[in-house]
Motif scaffolding. Structure first.
Motif, PDB file in Angstrom:
ATOM      1  N   TYR A   1       1.272   4.136  -2.971  1.00  0.00           N
ATOM      2  CA  TYR A   1       1.124   5.560  -2.678  1.00  0.00           C
ATOM      3  C   TYR A   1       2.341   6.350  -3.182  1.00  0.00           C
TER       4      TYR A   1
ATOM      5  N   SER B   1       2.401   6.703  -6.930  1.00  0.00           N
ATOM      6  CA  SER B   1       1.480   7.739  -7.406  1.00  0.00           C
ATOM      7  C   SER B   1       2.088   9.131  -7.239  1.00  0.00           C
TER       8      SER B   1
ATOM      9  N   LYS C   1       0.832  -1.204   0.000  1.00  0.00           N
ATOM     10  CA  LYS C   1       0.000   0.000   0.000  1.00  0.00           C
ATOM     11  C   LYS C   1       0.871   1.260   0.000  1.00  0.00           C
ATOM     12  N   GLN C   2       1.935   1.243   0.788  1.00  0.00           N
ATOM     13  CA  GLN C   2       2.843   2.388   0.859  1.00  0.00           C
ATOM     14  C   GLN C   2       3.589   2.567  -0.461  1.00  0.00           C
TER      15      GLN C   2
ATOM     16  N   PRO D   1       0.834   6.054   4.192  1.00  0.00           N
ATOM     17  CA  PRO D   1      -0.324   5.385   4.797  1.00  0.00           C
ATOM     18  C   PRO D   1       0.154   4.404   5.864  1.00  0.00           C
TER      19      PRO D   1
END
Length: 101
Positions: free
Chosen positions: A9, A12, A5-6, A96
């Protein structure tokens, strides 16, 4: 160690960045790594491009630079390497939270 997830992120955020360093036919060296360490302390997230005249594999270069600079290898896509390291003095990116199961 970054979670998926990190990394997503950070990818992006890195999408709009332009590479600030280039690895040429000479490959990596201490001078390049020192400049990357200085830049990553200030910016936290950087892109490095591997030029066409470099014969080394971009994935291997990414791992080598990440280990030498103490940064996390976020992504190697084509000939572009994305590196992240949390800054001690200039923290700008809030990752996150890692969720545990």
């Amino acid at each position: 160690m970054l979670t998926g997830k990190q990394k997503r992120y950070l990818r992006s955020l890195a999408h709009h960045l332009t590479p600030i360093f280039q690895v040429g036919k000479g490959g990596t060296n201490d001078h390049l790594v020192r400049h990357i360490v200085e830049a990553i302390e200030f910016r936290e997230l950087i892109k490095v491009s591997v030029l066409n005249n470099c014969l080394d594999d971009p994935k291997e270069i990414g791992v080598e630079i990440a280990q030498a600079s103490g940064a996390e290898l976020v992504q190697v896509i084509g000939k572009t390497i994305v590196l992240y390291k949390e800054s001690k003095d200039n923290k700008q990116i809030e990752l996150p939270k890692a969720t545990s199961k």
